[in-house]
Design a protein around this motif. Structure first.
Motif, PDB file in Angstrom:
ATOM      1  N   ALA A  83      31.753  39.599  39.536  1.00  0.00           N
ATOM      2  CA  ALA A  83      31.677  38.361  38.751  1.00  0.00           C
ATOM      3  C   ALA A  83      32.529  37.268  39.403  1.00  0.00           C
ATOM      4  O   ALA A  83      32.099  36.109  39.522  1.00  0.00           O
ATOM      5  CB  ALA A  83      32.136  38.616  37.321  1.00  0.00           C
ATOM      6  N   ALA A  84      33.728  37.638  39.847  1.00  0.00           N
ATOM      7  CA  ALA A  84      34.615  36.655  40.482  1.00  0.00           C
ATOM      8  C   ALA A  84      34.007  36.154  41.796  1.00  0.00           C
ATOM      9  O   ALA A  84      34.077  34.959  42.105  1.00  0.00           O
ATOM     10  CB  ALA A  84      35.990  37.272  40.725  1.00  0.00           C
ATOM     11  N   LEU A  85      33.400  37.058  42.553  1.00  0.00           N
ATOM     12  CA  LEU A  85      32.756  36.667  43.815  1.00  0.00           C
ATOM     13  C   LEU A  85      31.580  35.723  43.545  1.00  0.00           C
ATOM     14  O   LEU A  85      31.432  34.699  44.221  1.00  0.00           O
ATOM     15  CB  LEU A  85      32.284  37.918  44.572  1.00  0.00           C
ATOM     16  N   VAL A  93      48.899  39.477  43.213  1.00  0.00           N
ATOM     17  CA  VAL A  93      48.415  40.416  44.226  1.00  0.00           C
ATOM     18  C   VAL A  93      49.564  41.125  44.928  1.00  0.00           C
ATOM     19  O   VAL A  93      50.558  40.501  45.288  1.00  0.00           O
ATOM     20  CB  VAL A  93      47.570  39.692  45.297  1.00  0.00           C
ATOM     21  N   GLN A  94      49.386  42.404  45.112  1.00  0.00           N
ATOM     22  CA  GLN A  94      50.288  43.153  45.978  1.00  0.00           C
ATOM     23  C   GLN A  94      49.437  43.693  47.120  1.00  0.00           C
ATOM     24  O   GLN A  94      48.489  44.447  46.898  1.00  0.00           O
ATOM     25  CB  GLN A  94      50.912  44.300  45.177  1.00  0.00           C
ATOM     26  N   TRP A  95      49.764  43.269  48.366  1.00  0.00           N
ATOM     27  CA  TRP A  95      48.973  43.687  49.528  1.00  0.00           C
ATOM     28  C   TRP A  95      49.553  44.928  50.183  1.00  0.00           C
ATOM     29  O   TRP A  95      50.769  45.104  50.236  1.00  0.00           O
ATOM     30  CB  TRP A  95      48.912  42.564  50.562  1.00  0.00           C
ATOM     31  N   ASN A 104      42.659  36.778  47.558  1.00  0.00           N
ATOM     32  CA  ASN A 104      43.703  36.081  46.789  1.00  0.00           C
ATOM     33  C   ASN A 104      43.064  35.142  45.759  1.00  0.00           C
ATOM     34  O   ASN A 104      43.530  35.045  44.626  1.00  0.00           O
ATOM     35  CB  ASN A 104      44.626  35.289  47.721  1.00  0.00           C
ATOM     36  N   GLN A 105      41.979  34.472  46.183  1.00  0.00           N
ATOM     37  CA  GLN A 105      41.281  33.565  45.263  1.00  0.00           C
ATOM     38  C   GLN A 105      40.609  34.330  44.125  1.00  0.00           C
ATOM     39  O   GLN A 105      40.637  33.898  42.972  1.00  0.00           O
ATOM     40  CB  GLN A 105      40.237  32.755  46.018  1.00  0.00           C
ATOM     41  N   LEU A 106      40.006  35.466  44.454  1.00  0.00           N
ATOM     42  CA  LEU A 106      39.335  36.266  43.421  1.00  0.00           C
ATOM     43  C   LEU A 106      40.361  36.760  42.398  1.00  0.00           C
ATOM     44  O   LEU A 106      40.133  36.708  41.188  1.00  0.00           O
ATOM     45  CB  LEU A 106      38.590  37.461  44.036  1.00  0.00           C
ATOM     46  N   ALA A 107      41.505  37.218  42.900  1.00  0.00           N
ATOM     47  CA  ALA A 107      42.560  37.720  42.003  1.00  0.00           C
ATOM     48  C   ALA A 107      43.078  36.601  41.096  1.00  0.00           C
ATOM     49  O   ALA A 107      43.311  36.811  39.898  1.00  0.00           O
ATOM     50  CB  ALA A 107      43.699  38.310  42.830  1.00  0.00           C
ATOM     51  N   LYS A 108      43.221  35.433  41.685  1.00  0.00           N
ATOM     52  CA  LYS A 108      43.697  34.281  40.909  1.00  0.00           C
ATOM     53  C   LYS A 108      42.720  33.985  39.774  1.00  0.00           C
ATOM     54  O   LYS A 108      43.111  33.746  38.626  1.00  0.00           O
ATOM     55  CB  LYS A 108      43.815  33.073  41.840  1.00  0.00           C
ATOM     56  N   GLN A 109      41.454  34.024  40.129  1.00  0.00           N
ATOM     57  CA  GLN A 109      40.408  33.796  39.138  1.00  0.00           C
ATOM     58  C   GLN A 109      40.443  34.840  38.014  1.00  0.00           C
ATOM     59  O   GLN A 109      40.117  34.545  36.877  1.00  0.00           O
ATOM     60  CB  GLN A 109      39.077  33.881  39.862  1.00  0.00           C
TER      61      GLN A 109
END
Ligand code: LYS
Length: 251
Positions: free
Chosen positions: A225-227, A70-72, A60-65
């Motif tokens: 990159a996000a990680l 997000v769709q889980w 969720n944090q990576l997607a936000k970045q």
């Protein structure tokens, strides 16, 4: 084993067909579709309608970045990589150990944590690989635990279960002599069953990664990159501390 190999071969074949959503397509749509198992605490767990866990929060944090909603999607562990090949979601974060076999079928991100497979048994039960001689061991199907227990000489029987929690239940009920699973899951299990279960030794170490469809280099680059950013700006360390009391990144 035969079945697992066949499935992976089928995956490698599928990997050359259908088109995954490119990073540009995902960005344009504004939403990324992520799949996990939802049955593997403390990494991913579906409780009622709520999806929680270290990997869920991290993704969720990576997607936000990345500026995405997000769709889980949750589905059984052993069908997650197949669904990826069928373009049912954009990536999988479900504690997959990065193995050469899997890497033939999917592409892995840089590892998002490092862990190992550990032995847990009832008090007085087997604690080391040597102790497993002549014993019955429970593991989840389609996992690196199964592959590694099979390599231990002299194990009498390996019983596979669709869910890791089913394998744990078999140990608690006395239907097997030991369970092999993730070391962090094992620690939580031993704590929850205080006085009944004991943690044994580590059978193997593994690096865990997110999986994208084979060849989806654009998305992989963004995830890596996000990680990396999350690992350098303190976000990752904070989250890891909340779940494990330690930083679980690979070093
Ligand atoms: N890390 C193990 C593997 O790669 C198991 C992960 C998920 C278990 N529910 O197979």
């Amino acid at each position: 084993m035969k079945k697992a190999l066949l499935t992976l071969t089928a995956l490698a074949l599928l990997a050359t067909t259908a088109q995954a959503r490119s990073w540009e397509d995902i960005k344009k749509s504004g939403t990324i579709k992520i799949a996990t198992e939802g049955a593997f605490p403390p990494f991913n767990l579906l409780k009622g309608k709520e999806l929680t866990g270290f990997e869920v929060d991290l993704a969720n944090q990576l997607a936000k970045q990345l500026g995405l909603k997000v769709q889980w999607v949750t589905q059984p562990f052993d069908s997650l990589l197949i669904g990826l090949q069928q373009d049912r979601y954009d990536f999988v974060i479900a504690s997959h150990g990065i193995t050469p076999e899997r890497a033939k079928a999917v592409d892995f991100s840089n590892p998002h944590y490092c862990t190992g497979g550990a032995i847990v048994s009832r008090v007085g039960g087997p604690k080391t690989a040597a102790d497993l001689k002549g014993k019955t061991v429970a593991v989840q199907v389609g996992t690196t635990y199964l592959d590694n227990v099979r390599k231990v000489p002299g194990v009498k029987d390996v019983k596979t279960f669709p869910k890791d929690t089913d394998a744990q239940a078999a140990l608690m009920a006395g239907r097997v002599d030991a369970w092999v699973g993730d070391k962090f899951t094992g620690l939580d299990l031993v704590k929850a069953q205080k006085g009944k279960l004991v943690a044994g030794s580590l059978l193997f170490n593994e690096s865990i990664g997110m999986a994208v469809k084979k060849g989806n280099a654009g998305l992989l680059k963004e995830l890596n990159a996000a990680l990396a950013k999350s690992q350098s700006d303190g976000t990752y360390a904070k989250l890891s501390g909340q779940y494990f009391g330690t930083d679980v990144r690979c070093r």
